[in-house]
Design an enzyme around this catalytic site. Structure first.
Site, mmCIF file in Angstrom:
data_model
loop_
_atom_site.group_PDB
_atom_site.id
_atom_site.type_symbol
_atom_site.label_atom_id
_atom_site.label_comp_id
_atom_site.label_asym_id
_atom_site.label_seq_id
_atom_site.Cartn_x
_atom_site.Cartn_y
_atom_site.Cartn_z
ATOM 1 N N GLU A 242 87.372 23.065 56.399
ATOM 2 C CA GLU A 242 87.545 21.617 56.422
ATOM 3 C C GLU A 242 86.331 20.795 55.988
ATOM 4 O O GLU A 242 86.486 19.790 55.281
ATOM 5 C CB GLU A 242 87.967 21.185 57.835
ATOM 6 N N ARG B 295 89.976 13.100 66.951
ATOM 7 C CA ARG B 295 88.971 13.645 66.028
ATOM 8 C C ARG B 295 88.502 12.593 65.031
ATOM 9 O O ARG B 295 87.367 12.651 64.550
ATOM 10 C CB ARG B 295 89.500 14.882 65.308
#
Length: 800
Positions: A753, A348
Site C-alpha cells: 500500500e 485510517r
C-alpha cells in the site's frame, strides 16, 4: 484372527517397503555454497511464466463437474424504494432455468455484513437501498440462460428519497453507518486563534473502482451432510467461510473455502466476495449440484463497493515561515447503504491525515455517511490515501499563501524526534523510525529537483500554451491492521521423506508475489533451494482463522508464521542429527542443501530420510502475532501501527492550457521497504502502486446520474491509466540502506500500500502547472480526480 503377522509385526508389514531413497533434491555433499532463492535476492514470481503463457489456473478455469449449474443476480433498478411486488414467474419459466433464490430461501441469516451489524442482506427484503442491489438470484443450466432470465423479473417499486454523495448526506441529516472517530491532541481551536495566518478550504476527493482483471467469481460444490466446498477469488477465505456458514445456518467446520490465486484484488475482494460465495453455496445445497456465479463486468461494478469518496473540510494555522501551528479537519465519506469496512477505512483516513508532518495542536473528525449507493469497501491504502492527500493539500495551501517552494514547507513541518518533542501523532503514537527527511533529501539530489524546478519556472515565465509543473511529495504510512486481533497468522509446513517441502499459509496470492516471498523465507531458514518448496492453494482446511490478505501485512504476518514452522522442524532435525552423529547441537549447521554435522556433510534430503526412519515429526504449525500494538478507539490513543514505511516521488508534468490535457514527463521514486525480501518483486509493486495511485488522482472518475445509477460501469466509460500514460522517464529505486528497526520478517517492510500514495506527486505537479497561470499566487484547489476537464476549469478560474 490375530492382528500380528509371522514376524510379530502388525499384519501386512512384510509387504511394505522402506521409503524410496530420496530424489537427489540436494546438490552433492559440500558442493554448493549458496542456495537459490533465499531472502534479499531477486527471484521471479512463482507463477510468472504461467501468467504470461496463460497456463495459470483461476477460479473460472476449474473443470466443471457434469451437471454444474450457473447463477446470476437480479439487481434493483432504483436507488431507494419499497418493493411493492416481486413477480418472478417469467424468470422461472425461462428456458434452462432450474429455480430462483430470494430472501425467503435463506435457511440461516440473510446477511453478509463483515462487521456483524446485520445491515447487508444477501437479497433485499421489502426495500432496496441502492441501484444495483441484489434482489434475487436465478439458477440455470448455463450462464447465458441465467443471465437472460434475470432480466425478465417484474418488480413494482414505491420510490423513496435518495441521497448519493457525502455532503448531501450530511446536509440531509443522514445517519452514520458506523460510529465516527475523533483524534485530538492539544487545543486546536485556541492554537488556531493565535496563529498569524489561517486558511480554510474544502477538498473533494473522488473514489476509485478496483477494476481487477479477474472479476468476482465463486464456484460451490455440495458435499455430504452440511458440507460445501467453495472455490473463490477472495482475499479473506476465513471471512467467506464464516459468511457462508452464517447464511446456510451451519457450523464453520462444514464450509471449506479454497483460493489458488486471484487476478487482482486491491481490497475489492476482501469483503465483497462474501455475497457471491453465499449465493453459490445456497444454490449448491438447494439443488445438490455444483454451482458457479460470475457476473458481467457491468453488474460487477454496479453491485460491488469501491474506494470511498471524501469531502474534507480543513483549516490550518501557520506562521510566516510556513510552520504549522494547528490543524482541524472534518472527513465526510460516501460509505454507501451499509457499514461494510467503512469504520476502519474512515479511521485510517484520520490516522494518515498528518502524512509525514507534525501538527502541534490538532482536531480531526470522521463522518462515515450513509448514502444510497453501493456499500464502499477496502481499496489499496484503506482510507490512508484520502488522509495523506488532505495533508498535502494543506502544505500546498501554505506554500502558495507564503510564496514558498512547497518542498521547503514540507521540510519545515516534518516530524522531529523525542528531543524536540515533535514526534507525536494525532493518535498519540510516537514516530520513532522517521527516515522521511533522509528519503526526501536523497531523492531531491538524485532527481536534480532544484535545477529542474528552476527550469520549470523559467519555461512557464515565457507564457506559452503548454505549462509545466513539478512536485516532490513524501509518504509516511502506518503498517498493521487497526483491528488488533487481525494481526495474527498461521502456517502449516510438511517435509516429506524425500526431502521435498510442502508449505501452506493463510495469506492469499493476488499477483503480489506473497507466495514467492514466503517460500524464500522457508528456503533461507532450512538452507534449501526454493525449487524444493511447493506452496499450495490457500484453504480453510489447513490454516484456520486467518486474517484478510490486506493492510500490506501479507508478508509480515505469513512470513513470520512460516518461519516459526520451519524453525520448529529445524530444531527437531538438529536434535536428531546431534544424537544420531553423537555430537553437540551447536555442531549442527544447515548449509546450502546440506547439513554440516560435526566434521561430516550430509545432504538435506538424506538427513530428512534418516529422521523419518527414526520417527521424527516432520510437520509443524507455525503462528505469529504482531507485538507492541494496542489501540483504544474511545480515547483515540494508542499504538495502532507496528512501524512506518516511507517513500518519496518527484514528478514533472506538461499541461496544455487550451484543452486541459496533460502528460507525465518524468517521475523519480525512492521508496523504503526495509531489507527487501525480494527487491525485484518489491520494485514491481512500487511501480504498479504508483501508476494505480496516479490513475486514482487523474483519470479514474466515478459518476452517478441523478437517479442513483452508476454510469461509469465498464472499461468503456471508466478510464484506468494506459501504458501510454506512464511517465516518459520513470526511475524507481529502493532505499537499499534501510532496515526495519522492529523485528519484522528479515527486517523487511511492507510494500503493497505505501507506494500507492506516491502518485500524489503527479496531482501536486498538475496543480503547480495550473498555478503558473496566476503567477503562483493562488492555490488552484484542484479536486480529485484532476481530469483534463477539471484542469481546464481550474485554469479558466485563475484567468478570470
Amino acid at each position: 484372527m490375530s492382528d500380528l503377522g509371522t514376524s510379530g509385526e502388525p499384519a501386512g508389514t512384510e509387504q511394505r517397503r522402506d521409503p524410496p531413497a530420496p530424489r537427489q533434491l540436494a546438490r552433492g555433499g559440500g558442493g554448493a555454497t549458496a542456495i537459490r532463492g533465499g531472502v534479499h535476492t531477486d527471484l521471479h514470481h512463482d507463477s510468472a511464466i504461467k501468467h504470461v503463457t496463460g497456463r495459470a489456473e483461476y477460479c473460472d478455469d476449474i473443470v466443471e463437474p457434469v451437471g454444474t449449474l450457473h447463477a446470476y443476480l437480479g439487481l434493483s433498478t432504483r436507488a431507494h424504494a419499497k418493493i411493492i411486488d416481486l413477480d418472478l414467474s417469467a424468470v422461472r419459466a425461462a428456458p434452462g432455468v432450474v429455480g430462483v433464490l430470494t430472501a425467503d430461501d435463506v435457511p440461516g441469516v440473510n446477511d453478509v455484513s463483515p462487521t456483524g451489524r446485520d445491515d447487508e442482506p444477501v437479497f433485499a427484503e421489502g426495500k432496496v437501498e441502492f441501484w444495483g442491489q441484489p434482489v434475487f438470484a436465478v439458477v440455470a443450466e448455463s450462464r447465458d440462460a441465467a443471465r437472460r432470465a434475470a432480466r425478465l423479473a417484474e418488480i413494482a417499486y414505491e420510490d423513496l428519497p435518495h441521497v448519493l454523495d457525502p455532503q448531501s448526506a450530511r446536509d440531509a441529516g443522514m445517519p452514520y453507518v458506523t460510529p465516527p472517530l475523533t483524534l485530538k491532541r492539544g487545543e486546536a481551536a485556541e492554537a488556531m486563534a493565535r496563529a498569524k495566518h489561517r486558511i480554510k478550504g474544502r477538498f473533494n476527493v473522488g473514489g476509485q473502482d478496483h477494476l481487477y482483471l479477474e472479476g468476482h467469481i465463486a464456484f460451490a460444490m455440495p458435499g455430504e451432510d452440511d458440507d460445501v466446498i467453495v472455490h473463490s477469488s477472495t482475499q479473506h477465505p476465513t471471512e467467506a467461510q464464516h459468511m457462508v456458514a452464517h447464511v446456510l445456518g451451519v457450523a464453520s467446520n462444514a464450509v471449506t473455502v479454497n483460493v489458488r490465486r486471484m487476478g487482482g484484488g486491491f481490497g475489492g475482494k476482501e469483503t465483497q466476495m462474501n455475497l457471491f460465495c453465499a449465493v453459490a453455496a445456497l444454490a449448491a445445497k438447494r439443488w445438490n449440484r455444483a454451482v458457479k456465479i460470475r457476473p458481467d463486468r457491468d453488474d460487477d461494478m454496479s453491485a460491488t463497493g469501491k474506494r470511498h469518496d471524501f469531502v474534507v473540510d480543513y483549516e490550518v494555522g501557520f506562521d510566516d515561515e510556513g510552520r504549522i501551528a494547528a490543524v482541524t479537519g472534518d472527513f465526510a465519506a460516501r460509505c454507501g447503504f451499509s457499514s461494510d469496512l467503512s469504520g476502519p477505512v474512515t479511521d485510517r483516513a484520520l490516522f494518515h491525515a498528518d502524512n509525514a508532518y507534525y501538527y502541534p495542536d490538532v482536531l480531526l473528525n470522521s463522518h462515515p455517511m450513509k448514502t444510497n449507493t453501493v456499500s464502499n469497501t477496502a481499496f489499496r491504502g484503506f482510507g490512508g490515501p484520502q488522509g495523506v492527500i488532505a495533508a498535502e493539500r494543506i502544505i500546498e495551501e501554505i506554500a502558495y499563501h507564503r510564496g514558498l517552494d512547497s518542498l521547503e514547507v514540507r521540510k519545515r513541518n516534518f516530524y522531529g524526534d523525542a528531543e524536540d518533542g515533535r514526534n507525536v501523532t494525532p493518535y498519540h503514537q510516537r514516530v520513532e523510525d522517521n527516515i522521511a527527511p533522509r528519503i526526501v533529501a536523497e531523492l531531491e539530489q538524485s532527481a536534480d529537483y532544484r535545477a529542474r524546478r528552476r527550469a520549470v519556472l523559467d519555461w512557464n515565465a515565457k507564457g506559452g500554451i503548454v505549462r509545466k509543473g513539478i512536485a516532490l511529495t513524501p509518504v509516511k504510512f502506518g503498517i498493521s491492521f487497526t483491528a488488533t486481533w487481525y494481526n495474527q497468522a498461521g502456517a502449516l509446513l510438511h517435509i516429506y521423506s524425500d526431502g521435498s517441502i510442502h508449505l501452506n499459509h493463510g495469506g492469499t496470492e493476488m499477483g503480489q508475489g506473497l507466495n514467492t516471498k514466503v517460500a524464500q523465507v522457508v528456503a533461507e531458514e532450512l538452507q534449501v533451494d526454493v525449487d524444493h518448496i511447493k506452496i499450495t492453494r490457500t484453504t480453510t482446511e489447513k490454516v484456520p482463522n486467518t486474517s484478510a490478505t490486506a493492510a500490506s501485512s501479507g508478508s509480515d504476518l505469513n512470513g513470520m508464521a512460516a518461519l516459526d514452522a520451519a524453525r520448529q522442524i529445524k530444531e527437531r532435525l538438529t536434535a536428531f542429527a546431534a544424537e544420531r552423529w553423537q555430537t553437540d547441537e551447536s555442531q549442527v549447521r544447515f548449509i546450502a542443501n546440506n547439513v554440516r554435522i560435526g566434521g561430516e556433510t550430509v545432504p538435506f534430503a538424506d538427513l530428512v530420510r534418516e529422521a523419518y526412519m527414526a520417527r521424527i515429526h516432520l510437520s509443524a504449525a507455525g503462528f505469529y502475532k504482531t507485538p507492541k500494538i494496542h489501540w483504544d478507539r474511545a480515547s483515540g490513543k494508542g499504538r495502532p501501527f507496528y512501524y512506518y514505511a516511507y517513500g518519496a516521488a518527484c514528478s514533472e508534468v506538461s499541461v496544455d492550457t487550451l484543452t486541459g490535457e496533460y502528460r507525465v514527463e518524468r517521475t523519480d521514486i525512492l521508496h523504503d521497504v526495509g531489507r527487501s525480501l525480494n527487491p525485484i518483486i518489491d520494485k514491481g509493486q512500487v511501480e504498479g502502486a504508483f501508476i494505480q495511485g496516479m490513475g486514482w488522482l487523474t483519470t479514474e472518475e466515478l459518476w452517478w446520474d441523478d437517479k442513483g445509477r452508476l454510469r461509469t460501469h465498464a472499461p468503456s466509460t471508466y478510464k484506468i491509466p494506459l501504458a501510454s500514460d506512464r511517465p516518459r522517464i520513470f526511475n524507481v529505486e529502493l532505499a537499499s540502506w534501510s532496515e526495519n528497526r522492529e523485528r519484522t520478517i528479515k527486517r523487511s517492510k511492507a510494500v503493497g500500500e505505501p507506494p500507492f500514495m506516491l502518485g500524489i506527486s503527479v496531482f501536486e505537479a498538475l496543480s503547480h502547472a495550473v498555478a503558473s497561470i496566476a503567477d503562483y499566487q493562488t492555490c488552484p484547489r484542484l479536486d480529485a480526480p484532476a481530469t483534463p476537464e477539471r484542469v481546464l476549469m481550474a485554469i479558466e478560474r485563475l484567468r478570470e
